[in-house]
Design an enzyme around this catalytic site. Structure first.
Site, short mmCIF file in Angstrom:
data_model
loop_
_atom_site.label_atom_id
_atom_site.label_comp_id
_atom_site.label_asym_id
_atom_site.label_seq_id
_atom_site.Cartn_x
_atom_site.Cartn_y
_atom_site.Cartn_z
NE ARG A 192 -3.70 -0.22 1.98
CZ ARG A 192 -4.67 0.49 2.57
NH1 ARG A 192 -4.84 1.37 3.49
NH2 ARG A 192 -6.54 -0.28 1.72
CG HIS B 294 -8.49 0.53 -2.45
ND1 HIS B 294 -7.76 -1.25 -2.35
CD2 HIS B 294 -9.05 1.46 -1.65
CE1 HIS B 294 -8.28 -1.12 -0.84
NE2 HIS B 294 -8.76 0.17 -0.95
CG ASP C 15 -13.71 6.02 -0.87
OD1 ASP C 15 -13.51 6.03 0.49
OD2 ASP C 15 -12.91 6.54 -1.17
CB CYS D 174 -13.98 1.36 -0.02
SG CYS D 174 -13.99 3.18 0.62
N1 NVA Z 1 -9.98 6.86 -0.99
C1 NVA Z 1 -9.53 6.29 0.43
C2 NVA Z 1 -10.04 5.20 0.38
C3 NVA Z 1 -10.00 4.55 1.72
C4 NVA Z 1 -9.59 3.26 1.83
C5 NVA Z 1 -7.92 6.68 0.21
O1 NVA Z 1 -7.02 6.07 -0.45
O2 NVA Z 1 -7.78 6.87 1.56
N1 CP Z 2 -11.02 0.18 2.82
C1 CP Z 2 -10.07 -0.11 3.42
O1 CP Z 2 -9.21 -0.59 1.88
O2 CP Z 2 -9.94 -0.08 4.06
P1 CP Z 2 -8.58 0.21 5.35
O3 CP Z 2 -7.71 1.56 4.74
O4 CP Z 2 -8.45 0.18 6.52
O5 CP Z 2 -7.35 -0.64 4.65
#
Ligand code: NVA
Ligand code: CP
Length: 310
Positions: free
Chosen positions: A111, A138, A229, A269
């Protein structure tokens, strides 16, 4: 023991775009089976002794826990690697990191910020590399999303998905997954927040029906799935005030859910911000499938690992 096809062994999962609709469906089929086995507490150690490294350069609740528990349920083990604690944080190259970690591990999840970094890691790794979220995409989330939709509607083909709010990483992966699985997709976003042009192009090249509008009510009418989201993604905290202003009016509330109709479901999500992109009553309301969706991260990723890891 259940049989797992060999055809996806060794594959990376860095973008939904690189996988066909049939390949994505193979993940969902196995995910459904693994979910049942897990619910019955039946043994399904498909990856005994295998190791999954998990590099995190951003925080996580769901991704970290679901991957770590998932690989353990498959008989293997996960290794949490904070990016700041690796030599990567002191300038060791992605190539060297990928080359070395490939000698220890059986798969690597990452990540991070730049999609290019994940692609670079994948280019140099001899083990499968899985994208656990970048600024651009994602893909693991999209797997759980479509798994949840199929579970609720019994099919994917023709299910209408409306995404509301910020056309971000989650939106991009979901849009491409919908395109590959025959699901019409509409995004309602304010000016300046439309999904990435390249992702739209990829979805349309995959014969996806992708509509881009600005009115959330227009998107919600006739939708089977309302999806949203956060408005401020990880790494965008300095823009929070501006985003709150620009995205006001794009949240999912009870009125918008009524417009979609009583058979529609709501997905998010997570993490959620109450009274920004979604209200608490909708999140916990009768049409929310959000908690199943969060659970399905576990089952979908277990299926993915079982299919790609040797
Ligand atoms: N769009 C959000 C998703 C978190 C799972 C982010 O990138 O922070
Ligand atoms: N939806 C998701 O990826 O959650 P986290 O950021 O908690 O991993």
């Amino acid at each position: 023991m259940i049989a797992v096809s060999e055809s996806l062994k060794g594959r990376h999962f860095t973008r939904v775009a690189d996988w066909s609709g049939a390949e994505l469906e193979a993940v969902l089929d196995l995910a459904d089976e693994l979910k049942e086995l897990q619910q019955r507490r039946e043994e399904h150690q498909l990856l005994p002794g295998r190791s999954l490294g998990m590099i995190f350069q951003k925080p996580s609740t769901r991704t970290r826990v679901s991957f770590e528990v998932g690989i353990a349920q498959l008989g293997g083990f996960g290794l949490y690697l904070s990016a700041g604690d690796l030599q990567l944080g002191r300038g060791e190259t992605l190539r060297d990191t990928a080359t070395v970690l490939s000698r220890y591990l059986d798969a690597l999840m990452i990540r991070t910020y730049a999609q290019d970094d994940v692609e670079e890691l994948a280019r140099h790794a001899s083990i499968p590399v899985i994208n656990g979220l970048t600024d651009a995409s994602h893909p693991c989330q999209a797997l759980a999303d479509v798994m949840t939709i199929r579970e609720r509607f019994g099919r994917l083909e023709g299910v209408r998905v409306a995404y509301l709010g910020d056309g971000n990483n989650v939106c991009a992966s979901l849009m491409v997954a919908c395109a590959k699985l025959g699901m019409p997709f509409v995004a309602a976003t304010p000016p300046g927040y439309a999904p990435d042009d390249r992702a739209v192009e990829i979805a349309r090249e995959a014969d996806g029906s992708v509509e881009l509008v600005q009115d959330p009510r227009e998107a919600a009418r006739g939708a089977d799935v309302l999806y949203t989201d956060v408005w401020t993604s990880m790494g965008q905290d300095e823009e929070r005030e501006r985003r709150l202003r620009d995205l006001a009016g794009y949240g999912i509330d009870a009125e918008l859910v009524r417009l979609a109709g009583e058979d529609a479901i709501v997905l998010h999500c997570l993490p959620a911000h109450y009274d920004e992109e979604i209200t608490e009553d909708v999140l916990y309301g009768p049409q929310s499938a959000v908690w199943d969706q969060a659970e399905n991260r576990l089952h979908a990723q277990k299926a993915l690992l079982a299919l790609v890891m040797r």
